[in-house]
Design an enzyme around this catalytic site. Structure first.
Site, short mmCIF file in Angstrom:
data_model
loop_
_atom_site.label_atom_id
_atom_site.label_comp_id
_atom_site.label_asym_id
_atom_site.label_seq_id
_atom_site.Cartn_x
_atom_site.Cartn_y
_atom_site.Cartn_z
N MET A 46 29.14 -39.89 -16.15
CA MET A 46 27.93 -39.15 -16.63
C MET A 46 26.87 -40.16 -15.67
O MET A 46 25.34 -40.17 -16.40
CB MET A 46 26.81 -38.27 -18.25
N LEU A 76 25.71 -46.28 -14.85
CA LEU A 76 26.74 -47.18 -15.23
C LEU A 76 26.68 -48.47 -15.14
O LEU A 76 25.24 -48.96 -14.97
CB LEU A 76 27.04 -46.54 -12.96
N HIS A 119 32.14 -48.74 -16.40
CA HIS A 119 32.60 -47.77 -15.11
C HIS A 119 33.41 -48.25 -13.68
O HIS A 119 34.12 -47.89 -12.93
CB HIS A 119 32.14 -47.21 -14.47
N ASP A 130 36.13 -44.71 -25.39
CA ASP A 130 36.47 -43.41 -25.86
C ASP A 130 37.49 -42.76 -26.06
O ASP A 130 38.12 -41.98 -25.49
CB ASP A 130 35.69 -42.48 -24.68
O1 PAF Z 1 32.96 -40.70 -20.31
C1 PAF Z 1 32.00 -39.67 -20.16
O2 PAF Z 1 31.22 -40.28 -19.69
C2 PAF Z 1 31.93 -38.15 -20.03
O3 PAF Z 1 32.28 -37.43 -21.15
C3 PAF Z 1 32.48 -37.17 -18.86
C4 PAF Z 1 34.30 -37.89 -18.88
C5 PAF Z 1 32.29 -37.92 -17.86
C6 PAF Z 1 32.64 -35.83 -18.86
O4 PAF Z 1 31.39 -35.70 -18.62
#
Ligand code: PAF
Length: 286
Positions: free
Chosen positions: A30, A33, A37, A152
């Site tokens: 999303m 970054l 990421h 997550d």
């Molecule tokens: O973890 C994230 O950034 C979001 O939940 C994802 C997996 C890109 C879905 O929008």
């Protein structure tokens, strides 16, 4: 680095690469970054010929409108970071590109218990939004491999289930990558930039408490440990614990004693002013 905004165009471009025998690694994001990421991009780089990232702030996974409004966005900076880290292709769709009509915003998947606990319980509708958008992105990109962070943890379990149970015809391997932490232990998150300096300092206590729990859990019962953790976190006036749960990996069964043979993960959500942070740690790997 190629940047695409349209689903059709990126799909066709990737189909051509796949026809040439290229292996596609995908990192959905999303934006906003950070090093977490970039560690996913690095993992994708190792296993694949082509690394694809997406940047899409998915409105359907925000159960709190203010969270969506305040979510950090900086596309130019993100694109530069991706280019500097050897990403080959970025998909940056608009909301209309992903959700052409109201109907497309509804999720068609059922996950049962794994979406009823922790994040699923405290963020109603959140995982429907995640499953829907990841399914749409997977169908557009059709990667061989996709990469998600252990921060997550529950989302990873959901997406692995989505890929294996509902999208098995796409043959996507879902990989999980370790949590990347700041020097003081705070788990990297796009939301960390929203903390003021005092809140940022307090937030280090979340990881510190989880590290303490990992070293000491066997001295306490499950309920005692929950209380110890909650008391430590809530002792800081900037922090308010939302939940602390001990669950098995991958079933997300609630742990009631430490004798189990399962891998046990301690999962926590903490409200820091208006910012909500999550983190987790393995207490036992057996
Ligand atoms: O973890 C994230 O950034 C979001 O939940 C994802 C997996 C890109 C879905 O929008």
């Amino acid at each position: 680095m190629e940047v695409f905004e349209k689903a059709d165009t990126v799909s066709k471009f990737i189909d051509k690469l796949k026809a040439e025998g290229k292996k596609i690694g995908f990192v959905p994001t999303m934006g906003a970054l950070h090093r977490g990421h970039l560690s996913l991009i690095e993992a994708a780089r190792k296993d694949n010929d082509i690394v694809v990232a997406s940047i899409f702030v998915n409105p359907t996974q925000f159960n709190n409108p203010n969270d969506l409004k305040n979510y950090p966005r900086n596309l130019d900076r993100d694109l530069k970071l991706l280019e500097d880290n050897n990403c080959d292709l970025v998909f940056t769709p608009s909301v209309l590109e992903i959700y052409p009509d109201e109907n497309s915003k509804k999720s068609e998947y059922h996950f049962g218990k794994i979406v009823e606990v922790m994040e699923g319980k405290f963020r109603p509708g959140h995982f429907d939004g995640v499953a829907n958008v990841v399914s749409r992105l997977f169908k557009i990109i059709k990667p061989d491999n996709a990469y998600f962070g252990q921060k997550d943890f529950q989302q990873y379990i959901l997406i692995k289930t989505l890929a294996d149970k509902y999208l098995s015809d796409l043959h996507i391997q879902v990989h999980r990558c370790p949590i990347i932490r700041e020097k003081d232990g705070l788990a990297m998150s796009s939301r960390n930039v929203l903390l003021n300096p005092e809140q940022r300092k307090s937030s280090a206590l979340i990881a510190k408490t989880l590290f303490w729990a990992k070293d000491n859990y066997q001295k306490y019962t499950v309920d005692e440990l929950k209380k110890q953790i909650a008391d430590k976190i809530n002792a800081d006036k900037n922090l308010k614990i939302e939940y602390i749960e001990f669950v098995s990996d991958p079933e997300l069964d609630e742990i009631s004693n430490w004798d189990s043979e399962q891998k046990i993960v301690a999962c926590i959500a903490v409200q820091v002013g208006d910012v909500r942070l999550i983190d987790n740690i393995y207490l036992s790997l057996s």
